[in-house]
Design an enzyme around this catalytic site. Structure first.
Site, PDB file in Angstrom:
ATOM      1  N   ARG A 191       0.802  -1.226   0.000  1.00 34.24           N
ATOM      2  CA  ARG A 191       0.000   0.000   0.000  1.00 34.24           C
ATOM      3  C   ARG A 191       0.836   1.277   0.000  1.00 34.24           C
ATOM      4  O   ARG A 191       0.328   2.349   0.338  1.00 34.24           O
ATOM      5  CB  ARG A 191      -0.984   0.002   1.180  1.00 34.24           C
ATOM      6  CG  ARG A 191      -2.020  -1.101   1.072  1.00 34.24           C
ATOM      7  CD  ARG A 191      -3.049  -0.997   2.169  1.00 34.24           C
ATOM      8  NE  ARG A 191      -4.057  -2.046   2.005  1.00 34.24           N
ATOM      9  CZ  ARG A 191      -4.982  -2.329   2.918  1.00 34.24           C
ATOM     10  NH1 ARG A 191      -5.034  -1.629   4.042  1.00 34.24           N
ATOM     11  NH2 ARG A 191      -5.856  -3.284   2.703  1.00 34.24           N
ATOM     12  N   LYS A 214       2.492  11.024 -12.307  1.00 34.45           N
ATOM     13  CA  LYS A 214       1.747  10.027 -13.092  1.00 34.45           C
ATOM     14  C   LYS A 214       2.610   8.777 -13.240  1.00 34.45           C
ATOM     15  O   LYS A 214       3.735   8.844 -13.744  1.00 34.45           O
ATOM     16  CB  LYS A 214       1.366  10.590 -14.461  1.00 34.45           C
ATOM     17  CG  LYS A 214       0.298  11.656 -14.404  1.00 34.45           C
ATOM     18  CD  LYS A 214       0.104  12.360 -15.729  1.00 34.45           C
ATOM     19  CE  LYS A 214      -0.495  11.475 -16.789  1.00 34.45           C
ATOM     20  NZ  LYS A 214      -0.832  12.236 -18.014  1.00 34.45           N
ATOM     21  N   GLU A 237       9.931  16.711 -26.006  1.00 29.05           N
ATOM     22  CA  GLU A 237       9.096  17.243 -24.927  1.00 29.05           C
ATOM     23  C   GLU A 237       9.441  18.695 -24.621  1.00 29.05           C
ATOM     24  O   GLU A 237       8.574  19.482 -24.228  1.00 29.05           O
ATOM     25  CB  GLU A 237       9.234  16.376 -23.680  1.00 29.05           C
ATOM     26  CG  GLU A 237       8.681  14.962 -23.829  1.00 29.05           C
ATOM     27  CD  GLU A 237       7.160  14.905 -23.957  1.00 29.05           C
ATOM     28  OE1 GLU A 237       6.490  15.914 -23.646  1.00 29.05           O
ATOM     29  OE2 GLU A 237       6.644  13.848 -24.367  1.00 29.05           O
ATOM     30  N   LYS A 265       6.184  22.564 -17.128  1.00 23.00           N
ATOM     31  CA  LYS A 265       5.369  21.426 -16.697  1.00 23.00           C
ATOM     32  C   LYS A 265       4.968  21.560 -15.234  1.00 23.00           C
ATOM     33  O   LYS A 265       3.837  21.240 -14.861  1.00 23.00           O
ATOM     34  CB  LYS A 265       6.111  20.111 -16.927  1.00 23.00           C
ATOM     35  CG  LYS A 265       5.252  18.920 -16.501  1.00 23.00           C
ATOM     36  CD  LYS A 265       5.725  17.594 -17.021  1.00 23.00           C
ATOM     37  CE  LYS A 265       4.709  16.505 -16.659  1.00 23.00           C
ATOM     38  NZ  LYS A 265       5.117  15.158 -17.109  1.00 23.00           N
ATOM     39  N   GLU A 290      -5.177  15.897 -13.729  1.00 21.35           N
ATOM     40  CA  GLU A 290      -5.543  15.917 -15.151  1.00 21.35           C
ATOM     41  C   GLU A 290      -7.054  16.005 -15.351  1.00 21.35           C
ATOM     42  O   GLU A 290      -7.648  15.294 -16.145  1.00 21.35           O
ATOM     43  CB  GLU A 290      -4.985  14.676 -15.866  1.00 21.35           C
ATOM     44  CG  GLU A 290      -4.847  14.889 -17.367  1.00 21.35           C
ATOM     45  CD  GLU A 290      -4.096  13.765 -18.056  1.00 21.35           C
ATOM     46  OE1 GLU A 290      -3.400  14.054 -19.038  1.00 21.35           O
ATOM     47  OE2 GLU A 290      -4.196  12.601 -17.617  1.00 21.35           O
ATOM     48  N   ARG A 299      -4.199  20.367 -17.180  1.00 23.33           N
ATOM     49  CA  ARG A 299      -3.056  19.495 -17.425  1.00 23.33           C
ATOM     50  C   ARG A 299      -3.145  18.773 -18.773  1.00 23.33           C
ATOM     51  O   ARG A 299      -2.135  18.272 -19.286  1.00 23.33           O
ATOM     52  CB  ARG A 299      -2.936  18.483 -16.280  1.00 23.33           C
ATOM     53  CG  ARG A 299      -1.688  17.612 -16.356  1.00 23.33           C
ATOM     54  CD  ARG A 299      -1.473  16.877 -15.051  1.00 23.33           C
ATOM     55  NE  ARG A 299      -0.383  15.932 -15.141  1.00 23.33           N
ATOM     56  CZ  ARG A 299       0.227  15.371 -14.104  1.00 23.33           C
ATOM     57  NH1 ARG A 299      -0.178  15.688 -12.879  1.00 23.33           N
ATOM     58  NH2 ARG A 299       1.197  14.515 -14.253  1.00 23.33           N
ATOM     59  N   ASN A 311      -0.868  16.971 -23.376  1.00 24.43           N
ATOM     60  CA  ASN A 311      -1.152  15.881 -24.306  1.00 24.43           C
ATOM     61  C   ASN A 311      -0.953  16.264 -25.767  1.00 24.43           C
ATOM     62  O   ASN A 311      -1.147  15.421 -26.659  1.00 24.43           O
ATOM     63  CB  ASN A 311      -2.587  15.377 -24.102  1.00 24.43           C
ATOM     64  CG  ASN A 311      -2.761  14.717 -22.750  1.00 24.43           C
ATOM     65  OD1 ASN A 311      -1.873  14.022 -22.267  1.00 24.43           O
ATOM     66  ND2 ASN A 311      -3.905  14.955 -22.119  1.00 24.43           N
ATOM     67  N   HIS A 329       0.409  13.805 -28.331  1.00 22.00           N
ATOM     68  CA  HIS A 329       0.438  12.486 -27.730  1.00 22.00           C
ATOM     69  C   HIS A 329      -0.709  11.567 -28.152  1.00 22.00           C
ATOM     70  O   HIS A 329      -0.571  10.352 -28.080  1.00 22.00           O
ATOM     71  CB  HIS A 329       0.469  12.613 -26.203  1.00 22.00           C
ATOM     72  CG  HIS A 329       1.814  12.999 -25.674  1.00 22.00           C
ATOM     73  ND1 HIS A 329       2.433  14.177 -26.035  1.00 22.00           N
ATOM     74  CD2 HIS A 329       2.664  12.373 -24.828  1.00 22.00           C
ATOM     75  CE1 HIS A 329       3.613  14.251 -25.423  1.00 22.00           C
ATOM     76  NE2 HIS A 329       3.770  13.170 -24.693  1.00 22.00           N
ATOM     77  N   HIS A 339       1.253   8.558 -29.337  1.00 21.93           N
ATOM     78  CA  HIS A 339       1.203   7.308 -28.570  1.00 21.93           C
ATOM     79  C   HIS A 339       0.711   6.153 -29.430  1.00 21.93           C
ATOM     80  O   HIS A 339       1.199   5.019 -29.316  1.00 21.93           O
ATOM     81  CB  HIS A 339       0.284   7.465 -27.357  1.00 21.93           C
ATOM     82  CG  HIS A 339       0.981   7.989 -26.144  1.00 21.93           C
ATOM     83  ND1 HIS A 339       0.306   8.399 -25.011  1.00 21.93           N
ATOM     84  CD2 HIS A 339       2.295   8.165 -25.864  1.00 21.93           C
ATOM     85  CE1 HIS A 339       1.164   8.811 -24.105  1.00 21.93           C
ATOM     86  NE2 HIS A 339       2.380   8.681 -24.602  1.00 21.93           N
ATOM     87  N   HIS A 376      10.051   7.223 -28.006  1.00 22.35           N
ATOM     88  CA  HIS A 376       8.885   8.023 -27.638  1.00 22.35           C
ATOM     89  C   HIS A 376       8.895   9.395 -28.299  1.00 22.35           C
ATOM     90  O   HIS A 376       7.902   9.815 -28.908  1.00 22.35           O
ATOM     91  CB  HIS A 376       8.839   8.178 -26.118  1.00 22.35           C
ATOM     92  CG  HIS A 376       7.736   9.067 -25.637  1.00 22.35           C
ATOM     93  ND1 HIS A 376       6.420   8.662 -25.587  1.00 22.35           N
ATOM     94  CD2 HIS A 376       7.754  10.345 -25.186  1.00 22.35           C
ATOM     95  CE1 HIS A 376       5.669   9.651 -25.129  1.00 22.35           C
ATOM     96  NE2 HIS A 376       6.449  10.678 -24.880  1.00 22.35           N
TER      97      HIS A 376
END
Length: 356
Positions: free
Chosen positions: A113, A135, A177, A215, A225, A229, A233, A236, A240, A255
């Site tokens: 946890r 994230k 990026e 960022k 998000e 935020r 994207n 992306h 992606h 990437h």
């Protein structure tokens, strides 16, 4: 350079030193888990090993690459932690690029946890993007980052010296990026980098710091998000899908290479929406192809890529969600495009070739 991400954690951009570990030891952890891949174990671990001293350390090395960012690798990490007797008073040091940061953070945050972790990004891509914002996750059913959660690290340590361990292609991938952050939020920075013919080693700290700060501000405004935020994207949704489609093929893209393709396509969509002018589209397209070259996207895979976009977690119902550009330095979120328009954007990218 030190940047605060609210009251949660600090981002330090500086060579890692004894002071970093003195601060970490003040938190009285029982030991350290160092998660890395075979490349960072060989090239990057020696830069931090002298500061670990005689502390209790569990080293976990996994295969390198996006294709190993899945549940089986997480299971291996969890098994090694169990076997070593790791408890909740330990701290996990994720030493690697975006794959290690995402997956190591996910494994730490779900083990018993939650175990504290520190992100030590070793690629340009992870330094300016993946390590900031909390994230975490893994790929599932060939959809990137489709299993995961939000959890903040105790700290992010960005050491520009790690860039010396990278091949040029990896540096170029991470640079995508930096370009994206400028295009969505900083007109002056876009104009500055668009005018660079080469980047000297001394400039990287400034470029990284500026990009991370963009960022950081966006993340502080919208940590989970829900709205603002989504600006991050840009490039992306298409990128992606292209990356995932070619992940296991002979022409696998890094990437940033895929995101560069995505930015060209989504700039074209921005122009079709009447947001971006033709001149601005040409400027964005020309610069990205100058930096990344032209890597044709196989047309026989277009339909499969659109299907992957339909699985994107940013979508609302059946609509495919995009962040588009109003102008270089300004963005608009929650825009949609039809499959036909998406296919046309990919054709545009293939058509511009080396002469946009």
């Amino acid at each position: 350079m030190t940047l605060d991400v609210g009251e949660d954690y600090q981002i330090r951009i500086a060579p890692i030193s004894e002071a970093h570990f003195t601060w970490l030891r003040s938190r009285n952890y029982a030991g350290w888990v160092v998660v890395m891949d075979e490349h960072t174990e060989r090239h990057c671990f020696p830069l931090i090993e002298p500061f670990l001293g005689n502390d209790r350390i569990v080293r976990i090395s996994v295969p390198a690459g996006e294709r190993y960012k899945h549940l089986d690798t997480c299971r291996y990490i969890w098994e090694q932690m169990f076997k070593a007797g790791v408890g909740r008073r330990w701290c996990c040091l994720n030493l690697g690029g975006g794959v290690i940061g995402d997956m190591g953070g996910f494994a730490a945050s779900t083990f018993k946890r939650g175990v504290d972790f520190v992100q030590i990004p070793t690629t340009l891509l992870s330094q300016v993007d993946a390590s900031v914002g909390g994230k975490l996750g893994i790929d599932f059913y060939e959809v990137k980052n489709s299993i995961g959660l939000f959890a903040n690290p105790e700290a992010v340590w960005i050491d520009p010296r790690f860039l010396d361990t990278l091949p040029e292609r990896e540096i170029r991938s991470g640079y995508a990026e930096i370009i994206k952050h400028a295009l969505i939020a900083d007109t002056a920075e876009w104009e500055r980098i668009a005018g660079l013919e080469t980047i000297d080693a001394d400039e990287w700290s400034s470029l990284i710091g500026h990009s991370v700060d963009i960022k950081r501000c966006i993340v502080l405004d919208d940590p989970y998000e829900k709205g603002a935020r989504k600006a991050l994207n840009f490039g992306h949704t298409v990128g992606h899908a292209v990356e995932s489609y070619q992940l296991n093929g002979e022409n696998r893209l890094l990437h940033g290479e895929a995101i560069a393709i995505g930015m060209v396509c989504e700039a074209w969509l921005s122009c079709q929406e009447g947001l971006l002018s033709e001149e601005e589209l040409q400027a964005v397209t020309s610069y990205l192809i100058r930096v990344y070259g032209h890597l044709p996207v196989p047309e026989e895979g277009f339909a499969a890529m659109v299907d992957l976009m339909r699985q994107d977690k940013k979508n609302d119902d059946e609509r495919i969600n995009f962040t588009l550009l109003e102008a270089p330095g300004r963005h608009v979120i929650n825009k949609t495009a039809t499959p036909e328009m998406i296919l046309e954007s990919l054709r545009y990218y293939n058509r511009v070739g080396i002469h946009p």
